[in-house]
Design a protein around this motif. Structure first.
Motif, mmCIF file in Angstrom:
data_model
loop_
_atom_site.group_PDB
_atom_site.id
_atom_site.type_symbol
_atom_site.label_atom_id
_atom_site.label_comp_id
_atom_site.label_asym_id
_atom_site.label_seq_id
_atom_site.Cartn_x
_atom_site.Cartn_y
_atom_site.Cartn_z
ATOM 1 N N TYR A 14 0.959 -1.372 -0.051
ATOM 2 C CA TYR A 14 0.072 0.132 0.103
ATOM 3 C C TYR A 14 0.816 1.144 -0.171
ATOM 4 N N GLU A 15 1.844 1.243 0.739
ATOM 5 C CA GLU A 15 2.788 2.494 0.729
ATOM 6 C C GLU A 15 3.371 2.614 -0.434
ATOM 7 N N LYS A 16 3.803 1.704 -1.134
ATOM 8 C CA LYS A 16 4.276 1.832 -2.432
ATOM 9 C C LYS A 16 3.379 2.511 -3.429
ATOM 10 N N TYR A 17 2.227 2.017 -3.379
ATOM 11 C CA TYR A 17 1.111 2.395 -4.362
ATOM 12 C C TYR A 17 0.841 3.999 -3.960
ATOM 13 N N ALA A 18 0.884 4.314 -2.634
ATOM 14 C CA ALA A 18 0.522 5.653 -2.194
ATOM 15 C C ALA A 18 1.648 6.679 -2.599
#
Length: 328
Positions: free
Chosen positions: A253-257
Motif C-alpha cells: 500500500y505504501e508503495k502504491y500511495a
C-alpha cells in the motif's frame, strides 16, 4: 493490550516454560488469575502444558481465530493494529463501513470466523462456513483522489499471493484483476468499495475472503473454486496467514500511495499474473473479442494484443476477462 493477549504472545515467543511466579509479577495478579487465563486458552483450543516448578508451555498452536490470537500476532505500523473480531457477522465490509462512519482510523481491520451474507462482485454471495476460512475487511483513509482507489484491489490481490507463498510455501497466481487462483481455480475473492465526497475519499473498505481449510467445495462452485487445504494437502493456521497478508499489504500500500499507481508493484504483479501471454476473451458490453494478455500497465489496466497487432488497454471497471477454455 489485554493480559490474555500478552500471555499468549509470551507463550508463543518463548518456546519454553514460563513460570507462574514470573507471570504474576509481570501482571501484578494472583496465581489464580494466571491459572484462569490458562484455562480460558485451553478451552479455546490451545494445548498448554502445566508442570509443577517449571510453569506453563504452549505445546501446540491450533488453528484458532480469536481477537486475542490476532492481537498477539499483528505488530504492524498501522495495518490491523486496531482489530474487531466477530465469531459470526453478516458482512465484514458492512461492519467496516459502519466503523468508517464512526471515525475508526486508517488500517482498522474487521475479521470474522463466519460470514452469513458476504458478497462478491456483481452481488454474488460468497459461501461461508464457520471455522474454515478467512474473512476480513481493512478500512483505509487514503489521501489520494477517488479514481485511484480501484488499484487497491490489485494491491490486495498481490499481497494475498505473496502471503500464501511465504506462509504456506505454495504457489498462487492472480487472474486479472483481483482473483487469487491455484491450479486454475479461485481461492480468494476481493471486493473494494469506497465512500467519497465530491473530490476526496472519505474511506475505502477492501474485503477479502480466502478459502483456507475447506475439505469439500460446495457443488455449485466446485468447478471453479478450491481451498489451500485441497491444493496443498495440509491445514493452514488462519491467524498466521491473515497476519502475513496484512504485513504484505502494508508495505505494498505504501508503495502504491507513493507513486499513485502500480509502477512500483507492476513487475511483482505481472510475475504472478496467470493470464499473461495467454489467450483471453474480453467480455465487453459493446461486444466480445479475443486476444493475448501481455500483463498490466502502471494504471492496472490489462494490455491485450489483438490479432491485428494492436494493443488495447482494458479497464477492469467496464469489462471482465476469461480464459478461452475456462475460468482462467
Amino acid at each position: 493490550m489485554a493480559m490474555k493477549t500478552e500471555i499468549l504472545t509470551l507463550l508463543r515467543e518463548s518456546g519454553d516454560y514460563i513460570s507462574g511466579q514470573e507471570l504474576c509479577g509481570r501482571f501484578h495478579v494472583s496465581r489464580t488469575a494466571v491459572w484462569k487465563v490458562m484455562k480460558q486458552l485451553q478451552q479455546e483450543g490451545y494445548i498448554i502444558e502445566a508442570v509443577r516448578n517449571k510453569g506453563y508451555m504452549l505445546k501446540e498452536n491450533p488453528d484458532v481465530l480469536t481477537r486475542s490470537e490476532l492481537k498477539s500476532r499483528i505488530h504492524n505500523r498501522w495495518a490491523g493494529n486496531e482489530i474487531y473480531f466477530y465469531e459470526e457477522t453478516g458482512s465484514t465490509n458492512i461492519d467496516a463501513k459502519r466503523l468508517g462512519e464512526e471515525g475508526a482510523p486508517h488500517g482498522t481491520v474487521v475479521a470474522a470466523d463466519k460470514q452469513n451474507s458476504g458478497r462478491g462482485r456483481r452481488g454474488r454471495t460468497w459461501e461461508s462456513p464457520a471455522g474454515k476460512d478467512i474473512y476480513f475487511t481493512i478500512l483505509l483513509r487514503p489521501e489520494f483522489p477517488p479514481d485511484k482507489a480501484a488499484g487497491l484491489t490489485l494491491v490486495m490481490a498481490l499481497s494475498v499471493v505473496q502471503a500464501i507463498e511465504e506462509e504456506c510455501g505454495m504457489e498462487a497466481g492472480i487472474k486479472w484483476p483481483n482473483d487469487v487462483v491455484m491450479n486454475g481455480k479461485k481461492v480468494c475473492g476481493i471486493l473494494t468499495e469506497l465512500t467519497t465526497e465530491t473530490d476526496y475519499i472519505q474511506y475505502v473498505v477492501t474485503g477479502v475472503g480466502i478459502n483456507v481449510n475447506l475439505e469439500v467445495m460446495p457443488e455449485e462452485i466446485d468447478e471453479t473454486a478450491t481451498s489451500l487445504l485441497l491444493e496443498g494437502g495440509k491445514r493452514i493456521g488462519r491467524a498466521g496467514l491473515l497476519q502475513k497478508v496484512l504485513k504484505k499489504f502494508e508495505g505494498n500500500y505504501e508503495k502504491y500511495a507513493k507513486s499513485l499507481d502500480m509502477a512500483l508493484l507492476e513487475d511483482e504483479y505481472n510475475a504472478r499474473l496467470v493470464n499473461r501471454d495467454r489467450q483471453v476473451r474480453v467480455l465487453d458490453p459493446k461486444g466480445e473479442w479475443e486476444g493475448i494478455a501481455r500483463g498490466i500497465n502502471a494504471s492496472g489496466e490489462l494490455l491485450v494484443e489483438k490479432e491485428t497487432g494492436e494493443t488495447v488497454e482494458v479497464y477492469a471497471g467496464e469489462v471482465s476477462v476469461r480464459g478461452l477454455y475456462g475460468y482462467v
